[in-house]
Design a protein around this motif. Structure first.
Motif, PDB file in Angstrom:
ATOM      1  N   MET A   1       0.837  -1.196   0.000  1.00 19.24           N
ATOM      2  CA  MET A   1       0.000   0.000   0.000  1.00 19.24           C
ATOM      3  C   MET A   1       0.874   1.249   0.000  1.00 19.24           C
ATOM      4  O   MET A   1       1.783   1.378   0.810  1.00 19.24           O
ATOM      5  N   LYS A   2       0.606   2.159  -0.929  1.00 22.04           N
ATOM      6  CA  LYS A   2       1.394   3.379  -1.043  1.00 22.04           C
ATOM      7  C   LYS A   2       0.987   4.394   0.021  1.00 22.04           C
ATOM      8  O   LYS A   2      -0.197   4.562   0.316  1.00 22.04           O
ATOM      9  N   ASN A   3       1.978   5.066   0.580  1.00 18.12           N
ATOM     10  CA  ASN A   3       1.738   6.089   1.596  1.00 18.12           C
ATOM     11  C   ASN A   3       1.840   7.475   0.970  1.00 18.12           C
ATOM     12  O   ASN A   3       2.836   7.789   0.312  1.00 18.12           O
ATOM     13  N   ILE A   4       0.821   8.301   1.175  1.00 24.20           N
ATOM     14  CA  ILE A   4       0.790   9.646   0.608  1.00 24.20           C
ATOM     15  C   ILE A   4       0.670  10.675   1.727  1.00 24.20           C
ATOM     16  O   ILE A   4      -0.223  10.585   2.573  1.00 24.20           O
ATOM     17  N   LEU A   5       1.581  11.630   1.729  1.00 21.28           N
ATOM     18  CA  LEU A   5       1.555  12.726   2.693  1.00 21.28           C
ATOM     19  C   LEU A   5       0.882  13.928   2.046  1.00 21.28           C
ATOM     20  O   LEU A   5       1.271  14.364   0.965  1.00 21.28           O
ATOM     21  N   ILE A   6      -0.142  14.469   2.724  1.00 18.37           N
ATOM     22  CA  ILE A   6      -0.862  15.646   2.245  1.00 18.37           C
ATOM     23  C   ILE A   6      -0.497  16.822   3.145  1.00 18.37           C
ATOM     24  O   ILE A   6      -0.753  16.787   4.348  1.00 18.37           O
ATOM     25  N   ILE A   7       0.112  17.843   2.561  1.00 16.84           N
ATOM     26  CA  ILE A   7       0.476  19.047   3.315  1.00 16.84           C
ATOM     27  C   ILE A   7      -0.399  20.173   2.779  1.00 16.84           C
ATOM     28  O   ILE A   7      -0.125  20.744   1.730  1.00 16.84           O
ATOM     29  N   ALA A  18      -7.781  13.254   1.307  1.00 14.31           N
ATOM     30  CA  ALA A  18      -7.396  12.026   2.014  1.00 14.31           C
ATOM     31  C   ALA A  18      -8.479  10.960   1.882  1.00 14.31           C
ATOM     32  O   ALA A  18      -8.187   9.783   1.626  1.00 14.31           O
ATOM     33  N   PHE A  19      -9.739  11.360   2.043  1.00 13.63           N
ATOM     34  CA  PHE A  19     -10.861  10.411   1.942  1.00 13.63           C
ATOM     35  C   PHE A  19     -10.886   9.734   0.581  1.00 13.63           C
ATOM     36  O   PHE A  19     -11.019   8.507   0.469  1.00 13.63           O
ATOM     37  N   VAL A  29      -1.497  10.536   5.317  1.00 12.16           N
ATOM     38  CA  VAL A  29      -1.187  11.315   6.514  1.00 12.16           C
ATOM     39  C   VAL A  29      -1.405  12.777   6.138  1.00 12.16           C
ATOM     40  O   VAL A  29      -0.986  13.210   5.061  1.00 12.16           O
ATOM     41  N   VAL A  30      -2.088  13.525   7.013  1.00 12.85           N
ATOM     42  CA  VAL A  30      -2.383  14.929   6.738  1.00 12.85           C
ATOM     43  C   VAL A  30      -1.656  15.819   7.734  1.00 12.85           C
ATOM     44  O   VAL A  30      -1.684  15.566   8.942  1.00 12.85           O
ATOM     45  N   THR A  31      -0.991  16.855   7.234  1.00 14.45           N
ATOM     46  CA  THR A  31      -0.432  17.901   8.095  1.00 14.45           C
ATOM     47  C   THR A  31      -0.951  19.243   7.576  1.00 14.45           C
ATOM     48  O   THR A  31      -1.162  19.406   6.377  1.00 14.45           O
ATOM     49  N   LEU A  32      -1.137  20.190   8.485  1.00 15.83           N
ATOM     50  CA  LEU A  32      -1.827  21.435   8.145  1.00 15.83           C
ATOM     51  C   LEU A  32      -0.925  22.653   8.090  1.00 15.83           C
ATOM     52  O   LEU A  32      -1.412  23.772   7.951  1.00 15.83           O
ATOM     53  N   ASP A  33       0.386  22.459   8.213  1.00 16.73           N
ATOM     54  CA  ASP A  33       1.308  23.587   8.106  1.00 16.73           C
ATOM     55  C   ASP A  33       2.631  23.115   7.530  1.00 16.73           C
ATOM     56  O   ASP A  33       2.920  21.915   7.491  1.00 16.73           O
ATOM     57  N   GLY A  34       3.436  24.068   7.083  1.00 16.10           N
ATOM     58  CA  GLY A  34       4.676  23.736   6.414  1.00 16.10           C
ATOM     59  C   GLY A  34       5.703  23.051   7.287  1.00 16.10           C
ATOM     60  O   GLY A  34       6.342  22.082   6.883  1.00 16.10           O
TER      61      GLY A  34
END
Length: 226
Positions: A1-7, A18-19, A29-34
């Protein structure tokens, strides 16, 4: 399974992306700042990063530049996600190492197609390895390694595929549209500057050997021995 980071600092948009990615079988994985995004990229080493341009703490262009200069993270493909669609913004995004560029508002289908295309470029099907030597340039296709003399040249996945596409068709002119299809995996309608920007970066990294890549004015590019 590929892992995708959303910034992405817009929480609703980040959660929607993400959904939809998780519905397609990706882990997100979601992060909300730089700053948090940079830390997550370095610690988790995702398979792909979806990166907003305008972020609190650290601009997306700066994050992209830092990650692409680090040996540990330079291989991670990055899709730049932004509300700014001017040509200069796209060029800057590619110049700092972004592999693709999606302008808001965008359709979920478009983003998913681009994610799949970028991951496919980053993880090509294994084929029989070969060594290609053109002038000073040596390309090891199995190891995805490019050297000039004894010096290894660090290329992004897209730059490597672009160089290989030209090298395997030595002396044959490739139109910009053909390069978009063969290297990027789908058509960028009316966005052939993508090719021009990557060719410029590739020539710069190759130094004097970059002169082997010739511009065919009004059409495209070819590679030929001097």
């Amino acid at each position: 399974m590929k892992n995708i980071l959303i910034i992405e600092d817009e929480r609703d948009l980040a959660e929607l992306v993400a959904f939809n990615l998780e519905k397609e079988g990706y882990r997100t994985v979601v992060t909300l700042d730089g700053t948090g995004g940079m830390e997550a990229a370095r610690s988790q080493l995702p398979d792909l990063i979806i990166l907003d341009l305008m972020l609190p703490g650290m601009m997306g262009t700066e994050i992209c530049k830092v990650l692409k200069k680090s040996e540990k993270t330079s291989h991670i493909p990055i899709i730049m996600l932004t509300a700014r669609g001017e040509e200069i913004d796209r060029v800057v995004g590619f110049e700092v190492g972004a592999d693709d560029y999606v302008v808001k508002p965008f359709s979920t289908r478009e983003l998913l197609l681009r994610v799949k295309a970028v991951l496919r470029r980053a993880n090509p099907e294994k084929s029989e390895g070969k060594i290609i030597v053109i002038g000073q340039i040596t390309i090891d296709t199995e190891r995805h390694l490019v050297t000039i003399g004894d010096e290894e040249i660090i290329l992004t996945t897209t730059e490597f595929k672009l160089l290989l596409n030209l090298a395997e068709r030595l002396g044959r002119v490739q139109s910009r549209d053909t390069l978009l299809k063969n290297v990027w995996g789908y058509n960028y309608v009316g966005d052939t500057r993508t090719v021009d920007t990557h060719i410029t970066r590739l020539r710069t990294k190759l130094g004097t050997a970059g002169e082997l890549i010739k511009t065919v004015r009004g059409f495209g590019y070819k590679m030929e021995e001097m």
